[in-house]
Scaffold this motif. Sequence first.
Motif, PDB file in Angstrom:
ATOM      1  N   ASN A 104       0.837  -1.212   0.000  1.00  0.00           N
ATOM      2  CA  ASN A 104       0.000   0.000   0.000  1.00  0.00           C
ATOM      3  C   ASN A 104       0.870   1.261   0.000  1.00  0.00           C
ATOM      4  OD1 ASN A 104      -2.392  -1.587   0.152  1.00  0.00           O
ATOM      5  ND2 ASN A 104      -2.077  -1.810   2.349  1.00  0.00           N
ATOM      6  N   GLU A 105       1.805   1.291  -0.932  1.00  0.00           N
ATOM      7  CA  GLU A 105       2.782   2.370  -0.979  1.00  0.00           C
ATOM      8  C   GLU A 105       2.142   3.750  -1.108  1.00  0.00           C
ATOM      9  OE1 GLU A 105       6.450   3.794  -3.871  1.00  0.00           O
ATOM     10  OE2 GLU A 105       5.994   1.653  -3.718  1.00  0.00           O
ATOM     11  N   LYS A 106       1.037   3.839  -1.828  1.00  0.00           N
ATOM     12  CA  LYS A 106       0.407   5.142  -2.048  1.00  0.00           C
ATOM     13  C   LYS A 106      -0.082   5.781  -0.757  1.00  0.00           C
ATOM     14  CE  LYS A 106      -1.047   4.156  -6.799  1.00  0.00           C
ATOM     15  NZ  LYS A 106      -2.207   4.009  -7.722  1.00  0.00           N
ATOM     16  N   GLN A 107      -0.262   4.952   0.285  1.00  0.00           N
ATOM     17  CA  GLN A 107      -0.737   5.467   1.561  1.00  0.00           C
ATOM     18  C   GLN A 107       0.409   5.946   2.466  1.00  0.00           C
ATOM     19  OE1 GLN A 107      -3.232   2.451   3.348  1.00  0.00           O
ATOM     20  NE2 GLN A 107      -4.326   2.069   1.432  1.00  0.00           N
ATOM     21  N   ALA A 159       4.816  11.121   1.763  1.00  0.00           N
ATOM     22  CA  ALA A 159       5.530  11.483   0.535  1.00  0.00           C
ATOM     23  C   ALA A 159       7.033  11.319   0.689  1.00  0.00           C
ATOM     24  CB  ALA A 159       5.187  12.925   0.147  1.00  0.00           C
ATOM     25  N   ARG A 205       7.951   7.676   0.316  1.00  0.00           N
ATOM     26  CA  ARG A 205       7.840   7.256  -1.088  1.00  0.00           C
ATOM     27  C   ARG A 205       9.019   7.773  -1.899  1.00  0.00           C
ATOM     28  NH1 ARG A 205       2.526   9.242  -0.529  1.00  0.00           N
ATOM     29  NH2 ARG A 205       2.902  10.772  -2.184  1.00  0.00           N
TER      30      ARG A 205
END
Length: 249
Positions: free
Chosen positions: A205-208, A211, A214
């Motif tokens: 769930n990298e998008k969560q 920033a 990431r």
Amino acid sequence: MDNLLTDRQFWVNYWESKTGLSVNIPANYLFHQQLAEIINGQHVKTAIELGGFPGYYAVFLKKYFKLDVTLLDYFVHQPVTNSLLSANHLKESDIHIVETDLFNYTPETQFDLVLSCGLIEHFNDTADIINRHIAFVKPGGTLFITLPNFKALNGWFQRSFDRENYDKHNISCMDPELLASICKEAGLDVIQSRYFGHFSIWLENEKQKPAGVRAFKKTVWLAGKLFTRIFPFNSRQLSPYIILEARKA
């Protein structure tokens, strides 16, 4: 100690958090070369994927090798698997599905190829879960297991930025020598047990993730890919996976 590092609710939550599960699986899917060598070299006709919902490898084996394939897992959401089959131009009847608890199930038949990808590391008793795999392998058949290598840089990344996910894994089982010894003790001929892949890191769930995390992950990923493109090798420190291949007499 409880053998389970996860429970059914964990997997319900895990899969419900995912999007885009119905993908068109390519011919060069991860481990495609190793599987092709086994299937062609051993004249494999039947295969079972254990703990593999939604069935990516079951679909891969049916789509590209026309095997008689079974998917066994204790959590199967049929509409997701059906959508995956449709995305790969297969019918619902192309894969046999068994929804059951592996620990309360006696195999009704055995298979030429028994595989799991990312299953055994979710149990504390590694020998027990591997021997449950072996029970499905027919004489002369092949066991093929893959798991992540969290003793590599990828493991540090998981531990640092996704500790909850990291703790759902049995890190001690991520040892090729241990895996080989368990198979030898069970009477199997170990073909290979080794680190696999030059480099990769990932986050669930990298998008969560924040920033900054990431961005840092992308920087490390790019640097690692560049380094291992120049110096390609498999190692405990960098390889993202471990593969085990063994044959039953």
